[in-house]
Design a protein around this motif. Sequence first.
Motif, PDB file in Angstrom:
ATOM      1  N   LYS A  39       7.233  33.842   2.725  1.00  0.00           N
ATOM      2  CA  LYS A  39       6.563  34.704   1.748  1.00  0.00           C
ATOM      3  C   LYS A  39       5.407  33.995   1.061  1.00  0.00           C
ATOM      4  O   LYS A  39       4.424  34.635   0.674  1.00  0.00           O
ATOM      5  N   LEU A  40       5.513  32.677   0.905  1.00  0.00           N
ATOM      6  CA  LEU A  40       4.490  31.933   0.175  1.00  0.00           C
ATOM      7  C   LEU A  40       3.486  31.227   1.084  1.00  0.00           C
ATOM      8  O   LEU A  40       2.350  30.987   0.672  1.00  0.00           O
ATOM      9  N   VAL A  41       3.896  30.873   2.324  1.00  0.00           N
ATOM     10  CA  VAL A  41       3.026  30.112   3.222  1.00  0.00           C
ATOM     11  C   VAL A  41       2.423  30.992   4.301  1.00  0.00           C
ATOM     12  O   VAL A  41       1.235  30.860   4.642  1.00  0.00           O
ATOM     13  N   LEU A  42       3.215  31.888   4.873  1.00  0.00           N
ATOM     14  CA  LEU A  42       2.741  32.766   5.939  1.00  0.00           C
ATOM     15  C   LEU A  42       3.029  34.222   5.555  1.00  0.00           C
ATOM     16  O   LEU A  42       3.865  34.891   6.188  1.00  0.00           O
ATOM     17  N   PRO A  43       2.385  34.732   4.543  1.00  0.00           N
ATOM     18  CA  PRO A  43       2.740  36.072   4.056  1.00  0.00           C
ATOM     19  C   PRO A  43       2.453  37.189   5.050  1.00  0.00           C
ATOM     20  O   PRO A  43       3.034  38.267   4.937  1.00  0.00           O
ATOM     21  N   ASN A  44       1.560  36.972   6.008  1.00  0.00           N
ATOM     22  CA  ASN A  44       1.233  38.023   6.965  1.00  0.00           C
ATOM     23  C   ASN A  44       2.140  38.014   8.192  1.00  0.00           C
ATOM     24  O   ASN A  44       1.962  38.843   9.083  1.00  0.00           O
ATOM     25  N   HIS A  45       3.083  37.085   8.267  1.00  0.00           N
ATOM     26  CA  HIS A  45       3.963  37.018   9.428  1.00  0.00           C
ATOM     27  C   HIS A  45       5.160  37.952   9.245  1.00  0.00           C
ATOM     28  O   HIS A  45       5.445  38.430   8.148  1.00  0.00           O
ATOM     29  N   ALA A  72      -1.446  24.997   6.115  1.00  0.00           N
ATOM     30  CA  ALA A  72      -0.501  24.986   7.229  1.00  0.00           C
ATOM     31  C   ALA A  72      -1.160  25.345   8.564  1.00  0.00           C
ATOM     32  O   ALA A  72      -1.038  24.594   9.541  1.00  0.00           O
ATOM     33  N   PRO A  73      -1.890  26.467   8.683  1.00  0.00           N
ATOM     34  CA  PRO A  73      -2.551  26.756   9.968  1.00  0.00           C
ATOM     35  C   PRO A  73      -3.592  25.720  10.361  1.00  0.00           C
ATOM     36  O   PRO A  73      -3.764  25.426  11.537  1.00  0.00           O
ATOM     37  N   ARG A  74      -4.287  25.155   9.358  1.00  0.00           N
ATOM     38  CA  ARG A  74      -5.291  24.143   9.685  1.00  0.00           C
ATOM     39  C   ARG A  74      -4.637  22.885  10.268  1.00  0.00           C
ATOM     40  O   ARG A  74      -5.135  22.305  11.238  1.00  0.00           O
ATOM     41  N   ASN A 134       3.779  27.422  18.143  1.00  0.00           N
ATOM     42  CA  ASN A 134       4.907  26.504  18.029  1.00  0.00           C
ATOM     43  C   ASN A 134       4.629  25.408  17.005  1.00  0.00           C
ATOM     44  O   ASN A 134       5.506  25.048  16.203  1.00  0.00           O
ATOM     45  N   TRP A 135       3.408  24.860  17.012  1.00  0.00           N
ATOM     46  CA  TRP A 135       3.046  23.836  16.033  1.00  0.00           C
ATOM     47  C   TRP A 135       3.119  24.400  14.611  1.00  0.00           C
ATOM     48  O   TRP A 135       3.577  23.730  13.685  1.00  0.00           O
ATOM     49  N   LEU A 136       2.674  25.644  14.435  1.00  0.00           N
ATOM     50  CA  LEU A 136       2.721  26.256  13.111  1.00  0.00           C
ATOM     51  C   LEU A 136       4.159  26.427  12.644  1.00  0.00           C
ATOM     52  O   LEU A 136       4.486  26.164  11.480  1.00  0.00           O
ATOM     53  N   SER A 137       5.037  26.857  13.540  1.00  0.00           N
ATOM     54  CA  SER A 137       6.443  27.008  13.181  1.00  0.00           C
ATOM     55  C   SER A 137       7.068  25.658  12.831  1.00  0.00           C
ATOM     56  O   SER A 137       7.872  25.551  11.899  1.00  0.00           O
ATOM     57  N   LEU A 138       6.693  24.614  13.561  1.00  0.00           N
ATOM     58  CA  LEU A 138       7.217  23.281  13.278  1.00  0.00           C
ATOM     59  C   LEU A 138       6.810  22.805  11.887  1.00  0.00           C
ATOM     60  O   LEU A 138       7.626  22.258  11.140  1.00  0.00           O
ATOM     61  N   LEU A 139       5.553  23.009  11.533  1.00  0.00           N
ATOM     62  CA  LEU A 139       5.077  22.527  10.245  1.00  0.00           C
ATOM     63  C   LEU A 139       5.659  23.324   9.083  1.00  0.00           C
ATOM     64  O   LEU A 139       6.016  22.760   8.054  1.00  0.00           O
ATOM     65  N   VAL A 140       5.744  24.636   9.239  1.00  0.00           N
ATOM     66  CA  VAL A 140       6.182  25.482   8.127  1.00  0.00           C
ATOM     67  C   VAL A 140       7.696  25.476   7.986  1.00  0.00           C
ATOM     68  O   VAL A 140       8.235  25.250   6.901  1.00  0.00           O
TER      69      VAL A 140
END
Length: 551
Positions: A39-45, A72-74, A134-140
Amino acid sequence: MPFSPTSQDLQFTKGLQRSFQQLWDKNNQWRTTGEQIRKLVLPNHSELDVHQMVQGMERTHTTHSSTATIAAPRSAAHLAGNVTPQRIQWFTFDPPTQDPQLLEDEDTDWLQDNPAMMFRSLQSSNFFGEIMKNWLSLLVYGTGAIMSDEHPLMKGEYYFQTIPYGTYVIDEGDYGQLIRFDREIEWSLSKMVDKWKIDALHPTWQAEYKQNPFQVKRIIQIIKVANELDHMKGVPNGRKVASYFIDPVNCHLLEIGSYHEMPVHVGRWFQAAGEDMGRGPGHEVLADIRSDNEIARLALNNLALGTFPPQIGKHEGVVTEAILRPASMIWVMEQGDLQSWKNEARLDIQAYGQERLQASINRAFFQDLINVTSQQPQGKTPISATQVNANIEVMLPIIGPYLSKMEHEQIIPLLNRCFQIKIRARKVEPLPPNLASLMEQMGGMINLNIKGPIARAIQKTNLDSIDSVITRVNTISPIWPEIKDEINIPRTVKMWVLGENAPSEMMNTQEEKEQIQQARAEQMARQQQDQDVMGASEVLKNIGSIPDDQS
């Protein structure tokens, strides 16, 4: 080949569903925390609890700060472009020996050609789009899962799918290997009929399909290491992994499938002892992200109040109800009955606190290191190569352990499966006899070497050490000549080539080296012969000039 069972074993299906539910409940806390992070890092997911998209302001109306949503995406893009880049072949096959003289030309060709073939297939597939997710999921979330399979239309080629976090649960074996992967999937009835035909569905779903084929249903896939019972149910004896698709509403088995290897590869950013799921930077700074978001919300309210302050009215002097919101209008009895409320909020303290929180969030997602190594200040002197290398040396000890864990758990198993797909499609040439013999001595394994830019930076530090040693040897050799005998020249040159990521084609083959050495020996022999002839002529000349007794 997967197949739909002709008869249903209700007890067997119930047992599969029961074990799925037990594993699902075991990981319930992780999904709860993951939804808070999302909700706070990837609100559009997609939401993790209902696995569906919500569009419009409902998705972002509670998020007021974009610090984490940008960082996070960067960071994910930076890691995808440096560890698994699309335009650089970032993996090779290591030779089974460190002595290059033991390898023949066909051995070297085999070790070079097959990784290049695999990389071309990755480039023509959807791998690099999925590995970014996958990298985004790992970081978040600290955990990422990607499925690799053979392309259904092109034999020996690849197809990848990143599994959304929150839709799966995992179980590990004694040695940390993945032995079970269960997930929930939302498919329309039309998609199920396209995959399995209508006869494979439960009669209830068949009737619903005829009414509305686009109804979305939730099904379960269980992927597990096959045992004797799985083989009895139809999993071939040569397959090590079983797969089941289940209709959980009607306890109906839709498909029995199998794989040669585990098709799903799960990476964890960081794990505490005794935990299956991973933790990532999103877990580490969740409190800071919440605080930053709350301060941003208060700052916006304070800005509105400061721009359009509420009015303070005299008792019974207000005709209408007092509406204390920005730019509101309140009617009064006489002029002067209302006065503006003075906003004495300390904006400097708020800004200072928010800057500290945002700096902490950016550090957690490595933005301080990424910005220094990749951005050039506008209007200033560009960052020198020495500064970049120094920053990389600072970055590697921090991020290196996480990358090593991810490579071991996810990237190397994925590449191993891709290579096995090529072998089964008969797109890999047989092992040369000499290479097969060397590999047998090393246990019959092909070692993968990850060669991304970060790995090459590590190799660069090794090259600096090599150069330092050679410089010292050259300094001491005039007074200690035998010290040069300790340096293995072919092995050192090979380490140079690997460290600089230079193409191995620049190296001469064994046959070419023998020809060069033979030509050098013949040239040295001719030079020696010419020197001998010249020396003899000088002797004759000197002898001819000596006076004899008669003279």
